[in-house]
Motif scaffolding. Structure first.
Motif, PDB file in Angstrom:
ATOM      1  N   LEU A 200      40.982  42.506  38.412  1.00  0.00           N
ATOM      2  CA  LEU A 200      42.148  42.990  37.676  1.00  0.00           C
ATOM      3  C   LEU A 200      43.032  43.876  38.556  1.00  0.00           C
ATOM      4  O   LEU A 200      43.649  44.823  38.075  1.00  0.00           O
ATOM      5  CB  LEU A 200      41.705  43.771  36.436  1.00  0.00           C
ATOM      6  CG  LEU A 200      41.007  42.963  35.354  1.00  0.00           C
ATOM      7  CD1 LEU A 200      40.542  43.871  34.223  1.00  0.00           C
ATOM      8  CD2 LEU A 200      41.927  41.876  34.796  1.00  0.00           C
ATOM      9  N   THR A 201      43.112  43.567  39.830  1.00  0.00           N
ATOM     10  CA  THR A 201      44.027  44.319  40.688  1.00  0.00           C
ATOM     11  C   THR A 201      45.464  43.991  40.281  1.00  0.00           C
ATOM     12  O   THR A 201      45.757  42.918  39.740  1.00  0.00           O
ATOM     13  CB  THR A 201      43.832  43.953  42.156  1.00  0.00           C
ATOM     14  OG1 THR A 201      44.201  42.576  42.349  1.00  0.00           O
ATOM     15  CG2 THR A 201      42.388  44.167  42.596  1.00  0.00           C
ATOM     16  N   TRP A 202      46.369  44.920  40.567  1.00  0.00           N
ATOM     17  CA  TRP A 202      47.771  44.670  40.237  1.00  0.00           C
ATOM     18  C   TRP A 202      48.311  43.468  41.008  1.00  0.00           C
ATOM     19  O   TRP A 202      49.176  42.743  40.515  1.00  0.00           O
ATOM     20  CB  TRP A 202      48.611  45.909  40.513  1.00  0.00           C
ATOM     21  CG  TRP A 202      48.475  46.948  39.445  1.00  0.00           C
ATOM     22  CD1 TRP A 202      47.905  48.190  39.549  1.00  0.00           C
ATOM     23  CD2 TRP A 202      48.907  46.829  38.088  1.00  0.00           C
ATOM     24  NE1 TRP A 202      47.947  48.837  38.347  1.00  0.00           N
ATOM     25  CE2 TRP A 202      48.559  48.033  37.425  1.00  0.00           C
ATOM     26  CE3 TRP A 202      49.545  45.815  37.365  1.00  0.00           C
ATOM     27  CZ2 TRP A 202      48.849  48.254  36.080  1.00  0.00           C
ATOM     28  CZ3 TRP A 202      49.822  46.032  36.015  1.00  0.00           C
ATOM     29  CH2 TRP A 202      49.477  47.228  35.384  1.00  0.00           C
TER      30      TRP A 202
ATOM     31  N   VAL B  40      47.160  40.412  39.022  1.00  0.00           N
ATOM     32  CA  VAL B  40      47.915  40.339  37.769  1.00  0.00           C
ATOM     33  C   VAL B  40      49.333  39.849  38.041  1.00  0.00           C
ATOM     34  O   VAL B  40      49.868  39.003  37.308  1.00  0.00           O
ATOM     35  CB  VAL B  40      47.935  41.716  37.070  1.00  0.00           C
ATOM     36  CG1 VAL B  40      48.930  41.732  35.909  1.00  0.00           C
ATOM     37  CG2 VAL B  40      46.537  42.073  36.562  1.00  0.00           C
TER      38      VAL B  40
ATOM     39  N   GLY C 172      46.500  45.825  34.998  1.00  0.00           N
ATOM     40  CA  GLY C 172      45.771  45.905  36.254  1.00  0.00           C
ATOM     41  C   GLY C 172      45.342  47.317  36.591  1.00  0.00           C
ATOM     42  O   GLY C 172      45.587  48.267  35.844  1.00  0.00           O
TER      43      GLY C 172
END
Length: 334
Positions: A312-314, A317, A136
């Motif tokens: 794809l942010t943490w 994820v 991420g």
């Protein structure tokens, strides 16, 4: 859910190495939702390591850094020690030289989190259950800057504004293909900035070669590394060696989140995760990177690399990782 994350560094170390950063970001997100114990593999031979994991009694043990026979063996030992805990390993990097691949079926964890197609094929052929999970990026921290802010950042860091600034982040080693960075610097209108990792020491000879060629080399920890992305024009990722980086390099994600044009080799999971276009250029090997750079400097296309990483942010994820934990343990409602 009680989750034990095993990383390759302690949480208080500078976060300028890929595997360490992945472990920290997952710990940070998961700790807001679950009971999480983080242990460093560097304390493996300490009695405290085994005492903590035993007392914690985890339902999931997740080994984050990478996959090797040694790491699979460690997971099997932990499984024996923890009893019913489910074992998960992330393939941030894969190292199975020679006959060691033949031993994988004997040491399979419950789930293998893969990124590259190569890793998926190898572990799948060994009878492992595989699930794709990308890395991420913090899209709020790593964000585009205006032309005026870019100019101010160059003034702050004493970088000439009349040059095309090419940035690379990571340990400065021959395995990272620094020779290509040197060749790019030798083009008179380019200024290469190489930001070295402090957690993964650089090779002294490699650093010196870069400096002698005129590259700017910063071997210090940047708490505000997003500012260096902000002052740059392009991000360059020339790595071809399979162990030269983690399979989805965080620096590439961070550069894209800053909406920089990115020129990279088709390294490991990058072509699986991203399609080219909108300022993202992937080449077979490194030979095409220099002519490609010269071409797009003359005839640039609109840049929209940030749009490619917005999912794809943490947080997203980690949402997917929670689902995987639930599927493995059967605790889908927790």
């Amino acid at each position: 859910m009680r989750i034990c994350l095993i990383g390759n560094y302690y949480l208080d170390k500078p976060l300028d190495e890929g595997m360490a950063k992945v472990g920290f970001c997952l710990w940070q997100e998961l700790s807001q939702r679950h009971d999480v114990l983080y242990l460093s593999v560097k304390s493996l031979f300490s009695p405290e390591f085994w005492k903590e994991i035993k007392n914690f009694n985890p339902q999931v043990v997740h080994y984050v850094p990478g996959a090797s026979i040694k790491n699979l063996g460690l997971m099997r030992t932990v499984k024996y020690y923890c009893g019913k805990a489910k074992m998960i390993i992330s393939v941030q990097q894969m190292n199975f030289p020679g006959f060691t691949r033949l031993m994988v079926p004997l040491l399979t964890p419950d789930t293998v989190l893969v990124q590259s197609s190569q890793a998926e094929r190898m572990f799948g052929a060994a009878g492992c259950k595989t699930v794709f999970l990308p890395n991420g990026v913090d899209i709020e921290r790593f964000s585009p800057v205006s032309s005026e802010d870019k100019r101010k950042l160059r003034t702050k860091y004493r970088v000439k504004s009349d040059k095309t600034v090419l940035m690379h982040v990571g340990p400065l080693k021959k395995s990272r293909n620094i020779d290509l960075l040197i060749k790019m610097q030798q083009r008179g209108d380019n200024q290469v900035i190489a930001v070295a990792s402090t957690s993964n020491p650089s090779e002294e000879a490699a650093s010196e070669q870069l400096r002698q060629s005129g590259c700017i080399v910063w071997e210090t920890y940047f708490e505000n590394i997003e500012e260096v992305y902000g002052l740059s024009d392009y991000y360059i990722f020339p790595v071809t060696y399979k162990l030269g980086s983690i399979e989805i390099p965080l620096s590439v994600l961070e550069a894209m989140s800053c909406n920089l044009p990115v020129l990279a080799t088709r390294y490991r999971a990058l072509p699986r995760l991203f399609s080219e276009g909108g300022g993202l250029y992937l080449t077979d090997g490194d030979a095409g990177l220099i002519p490609l750079l010269e071409k797009i400097k003359v005839d640039p296309e609109p840049v929209a690399t940030r749009a490619k990483v917005l999912d794809l942010t943490w947080q997203k994820v980690t949402d997917r990782l929670e689902q995987i934990y639930g599927e493995v343990t059967g605790m889908t409602d927790e």
